[in-house]
Scaffold this motif. Structure first.
Motif, mmCIF file in Angstrom:
data_model
loop_
_atom_site.group_PDB
_atom_site.id
_atom_site.type_symbol
_atom_site.label_atom_id
_atom_site.label_comp_id
_atom_site.label_asym_id
_atom_site.label_seq_id
_atom_site.Cartn_x
_atom_site.Cartn_y
_atom_site.Cartn_z
ATOM 1 N N ARG A 1 0.948 -1.259 -0.223
ATOM 2 C CA ARG A 1 0.044 0.191 0.027
ATOM 3 C C ARG A 1 0.848 1.399 0.114
ATOM 4 N NH1 ARG A 1 -3.398 -3.480 2.866
ATOM 5 N NH2 ARG A 1 -2.202 -2.982 4.832
ATOM 6 N N ALA A 2 1.929 1.095 0.757
ATOM 7 C CA ALA A 2 2.832 2.366 0.693
ATOM 8 C C ALA A 2 3.527 2.539 -0.652
ATOM 9 C CB ALA A 2 3.926 2.243 1.907
ATOM 10 N N HIS A 3 3.771 1.292 -1.301
ATOM 11 C CA HIS A 3 4.188 1.806 -2.931
ATOM 12 C C HIS A 3 3.342 2.265 -3.462
ATOM 13 C CE1 HIS A 3 6.120 0.729 -6.547
ATOM 14 N NE2 HIS A 3 4.866 0.073 -6.751
ATOM 15 N N ARG A 4 1.998 1.949 -3.444
ATOM 16 C CA ARG A 4 1.022 2.248 -4.202
ATOM 17 C C ARG A 4 0.649 3.791 -3.955
ATOM 18 N NH1 ARG A 4 -2.514 -1.347 -3.120
ATOM 19 N NH2 ARG A 4 -3.901 0.206 -1.736
ATOM 20 N N GLU A 5 0.727 4.237 -2.752
ATOM 21 C CA GLU A 5 0.241 5.692 -2.570
ATOM 22 C C GLU A 5 1.433 6.496 -2.942
ATOM 23 O OE1 GLU A 5 -0.444 6.070 1.809
ATOM 24 O OE2 GLU A 5 -2.051 4.484 1.578
ATOM 25 N N ALA A 6 2.727 6.092 -2.529
ATOM 26 C CA ALA A 6 3.734 6.986 -3.100
ATOM 27 C C ALA A 6 3.929 7.181 -4.739
ATOM 28 C CB ALA A 6 5.347 6.242 -2.721
ATOM 29 N N ARG A 7 3.603 6.076 -5.217
ATOM 30 C CA ARG A 7 3.578 6.035 -7.050
ATOM 31 C C ARG A 7 2.244 6.906 -7.530
ATOM 32 N NH1 ARG A 7 1.920 0.509 -9.579
ATOM 33 N NH2 ARG A 7 -0.031 1.095 -8.591
ATOM 34 N N GLN A 8 1.400 7.042 -6.685
ATOM 35 C CA GLN A 8 0.181 7.890 -7.007
ATOM 36 C C GLN A 8 0.451 9.417 -6.620
ATOM 37 O OE1 GLN A 8 -3.028 6.126 -4.622
ATOM 38 N NE2 GLN A 8 -3.497 4.615 -6.080
ATOM 39 N N GLN A 9 1.477 9.524 -6.064
ATOM 40 C CA GLN A 9 1.825 11.114 -5.467
ATOM 41 C C GLN A 9 2.990 11.574 -6.412
ATOM 42 O OE1 GLN A 9 2.232 11.093 -1.398
ATOM 43 N NE2 GLN A 9 0.468 10.282 -0.897
ATOM 44 N N GLY A 10 3.552 10.570 -7.337
ATOM 45 C CA GLY A 10 4.601 10.688 -8.056
ATOM 46 C C GLY A 10 6.028 10.657 -7.334
ATOM 47 N N ARG A 11 6.049 10.001 -6.316
ATOM 48 C CA ARG A 11 7.454 9.867 -5.737
ATOM 49 C C ARG A 11 7.859 8.346 -5.347
ATOM 50 N NH1 ARG A 11 5.944 12.015 0.220
ATOM 51 N NH2 ARG A 11 3.574 11.733 -0.304
ATOM 52 N N SER A 12 8.774 8.030 -4.862
ATOM 53 C CA SER A 12 9.371 7.063 -4.736
ATOM 54 C C SER A 12 9.218 6.474 -3.293
ATOM 55 C CB SER A 12 11.027 6.828 -5.307
ATOM 56 O OG SER A 12 11.154 7.255 -6.493
ATOM 57 N N PHE A 13 9.361 4.962 -3.177
ATOM 58 C CA PHE A 13 9.094 4.382 -1.869
ATOM 59 C C PHE A 13 10.050 3.122 -2.050
ATOM 60 C CE2 PHE A 13 7.553 0.708 0.769
ATOM 61 C CZ PHE A 13 7.764 1.401 1.979
ATOM 62 N N CYS A 14 11.212 3.355 -1.096
ATOM 63 C CA CYS A 14 12.456 2.450 -1.328
ATOM 64 C C CYS A 14 12.594 1.397 -0.226
ATOM 65 C CB CYS A 14 13.687 3.314 -1.497
ATOM 66 S SG CYS A 14 13.698 4.391 -2.818
ATOM 67 N N LEU A 15 13.120 0.370 -0.555
ATOM 68 C CA LEU A 15 13.447 -0.767 0.748
ATOM 69 C C LEU A 15 14.828 -0.604 0.748
ATOM 70 C CD1 LEU A 15 10.803 -3.315 -0.009
ATOM 71 C CD2 LEU A 15 10.432 -1.390 1.408
ATOM 72 N N VAL A 16 15.539 -0.719 2.031
ATOM 73 C CA VAL A 16 17.069 -1.134 2.166
ATOM 74 C C VAL A 16 17.100 -2.024 3.308
ATOM 75 C CG1 VAL A 16 18.878 0.191 3.384
ATOM 76 C CG2 VAL A 16 17.188 1.544 1.901
ATOM 77 N N ALA A 17 18.233 -2.894 2.818
ATOM 78 C CA ALA A 17 18.931 -4.085 3.614
ATOM 79 C C ALA A 17 17.747 -4.880 4.104
ATOM 80 C CB ALA A 17 19.364 -3.461 4.770
ATOM 81 N N PRO A 18 16.783 -5.253 3.013
ATOM 82 C CA PRO A 18 15.949 -6.393 3.249
ATOM 83 C C PRO A 18 16.578 -7.896 3.773
ATOM 84 C CG PRO A 18 15.932 -6.306 0.971
ATOM 85 C CD PRO A 18 16.668 -5.077 1.764
ATOM 86 N N SER A 19 15.940 -8.582 4.795
ATOM 87 C CA SER A 19 16.675 -9.867 5.021
ATOM 88 C C SER A 19 16.194 -10.749 3.988
ATOM 89 C CB SER A 19 16.066 -10.227 6.337
ATOM 90 O OG SER A 19 14.615 -10.659 6.390
ATOM 91 N N ARG A 20 16.860 -12.047 4.161
ATOM 92 C CA ARG A 20 16.858 -13.143 3.112
ATOM 93 C C ARG A 20 15.373 -13.427 3.103
ATOM 94 N NH1 ARG A 20 20.720 -18.303 3.123
ATOM 95 N NH2 ARG A 20 22.157 -16.619 2.540
ATOM 96 N N PHE A 21 14.732 -13.537 4.452
ATOM 97 C CA PHE A 21 13.280 -13.902 4.420
ATOM 98 C C PHE A 21 12.463 -12.868 3.703
ATOM 99 C CE2 PHE A 21 8.748 -13.558 6.185
ATOM 100 C CZ PHE A 21 8.743 -15.015 6.296
ATOM 101 N N VAL A 22 12.610 -11.517 3.770
ATOM 102 C CA VAL A 22 11.787 -10.522 3.110
ATOM 103 C C VAL A 22 12.112 -10.591 1.825
ATOM 104 C CG1 VAL A 22 11.535 -8.298 2.807
ATOM 105 C CG2 VAL A 22 11.780 -9.206 5.039
ATOM 106 N N LEU A 23 13.308 -11.061 1.279
ATOM 107 C CA LEU A 23 13.638 -11.189 -0.105
ATOM 108 C C LEU A 23 12.874 -12.207 -0.923
ATOM 109 C CD1 LEU A 23 17.478 -10.089 -0.253
ATOM 110 C CD2 LEU A 23 15.562 -8.815 -1.089
ATOM 111 N N THR A 24 12.857 -13.451 -0.022
ATOM 112 C CA THR A 24 12.347 -14.397 -0.463
ATOM 113 C C THR A 24 10.778 -14.334 -0.848
ATOM 114 O OG1 THR A 24 13.784 -15.971 0.606
ATOM 115 C CG2 THR A 24 11.754 -17.026 0.263
ATOM 116 N N VAL A 25 10.040 -13.583 0.361
ATOM 117 C CA VAL A 25 8.703 -13.217 -0.011
ATOM 118 C C VAL A 25 8.558 -12.281 -1.191
ATOM 119 C CG1 VAL A 25 6.570 -11.786 1.082
ATOM 120 C CG2 VAL A 25 8.195 -13.464 2.657
ATOM 121 N N LEU A 26 9.181 -11.356 -1.361
ATOM 122 C CA LEU A 26 9.156 -10.318 -2.357
ATOM 123 C C LEU A 26 9.320 -11.439 -3.600
ATOM 124 C CD1 LEU A 26 10.870 -7.368 -1.089
ATOM 125 C CD2 LEU A 26 8.495 -7.490 -1.130
ATOM 126 N N HIS A 27 10.263 -12.127 -3.493
ATOM 127 C CA HIS A 27 10.471 -12.898 -4.923
ATOM 128 C C HIS A 27 9.245 -13.898 -5.058
ATOM 129 C CE1 HIS A 27 12.500 -15.282 -8.165
ATOM 130 N NE2 HIS A 27 12.368 -16.641 -7.173
#
Length: 205
Positions: free
Chosen positions: A146-172
């Motif tokens: 939802r944060a990514h979607r809201e930032a995109r709608q506002q013309g801004r960027s939402f970045c993730l930094v240093a995600p763990s292996r678990f988080v990366l696995t979820v995203l993948h």
């Protein structure tokens, strides 16, 4: 939580770890058979996006917010757990940086939700530093989407930094790794945002 095939074709049964409650569901098309995030959300359950525990059915989720588990011994320690969970906020020229103090799950989701809302109400990009986060559950994943979607709608960027292996696995597994801007270090994210923001308008979106 246990996930087993349902009696009817194309269905699965979710069995709550805590109370044994069971619900039959028809999952959406999922990228991997062990992912149950969409089914969990549809039925108000909380827990890991994967078909591994612990998970809580809707009734147990409500109960856990107002009372300790039945097997809790003695008074709660205020220095650990959800009460001590926080989101550190740094307002920098390039972006607002949010740093959660631990894992992101339903009991602390409101704290992160409020921090994200405040950051997104401004006019800068938002960086979520996950250096202290080992895992996130379906609620946390929903907050990120939802944060990514809201930032995109506002013309801004939402970045993730240093995600763990678990988080990366979820995203993948959820095929979201190309949706988010992901950096290994905060300095990389800030440099990228400061250097050429127009180029980020289409990157990872």
């Amino acid at each position: 939580m246990t996930v087993v095939p349902g009696l009817r074709s194309g269905t699965v049964n979710l069995i709550c770890d805590r109370c044994g409650n069971s619900v039959e569901a028809v999952p959406a098309v999922l990228p991997e058979p062990e992912v149950v995030w969409t089914v969990l959300n549809d039925h108000g359950w909380e827990g890991s996006p994967f078909a591994v525990g612990p998970h809580r059915c809707a009734g147990c989720t409500v109960a856990s917010l107002v009372a300790p588990p039945p097997d809790a011994d003695g008074p709660a320690d205020p220095t650990v757990g959800p009460r001590a969970w926080r989101v550190d906020v740094e307002e920098l020229p390039e972006a607002v940086v949010l740093t959660p103090s631990g894992d992101i799950e339903v009991l602390v989701a409101d704290v992160l939700r409020e921090a994200l809302a405040a950051a997104l109400s401004g006019d800068r990009d938002v960086v979520l530093d996950l250096c202290r986060v080992g895992m996130l559950d379906s609620t946390g994943l929903g907050l990120l989407v939802r944060a990514h979607r809201e930032a995109r709608q506002q013309g801004r960027s939402f970045c993730l930094v240093a995600p763990s292996r678990f988080v990366l696995t979820v995203l993948h597994t959820m095929r979201l790794e190309s949706v988010f801007l992901v950096f290994d270090h905060r300095s990389q994210a800030l440099a990228c945002l400061a250097a050429d923001r127009p180029d980020l308008s289409t990157s990872g979106r």
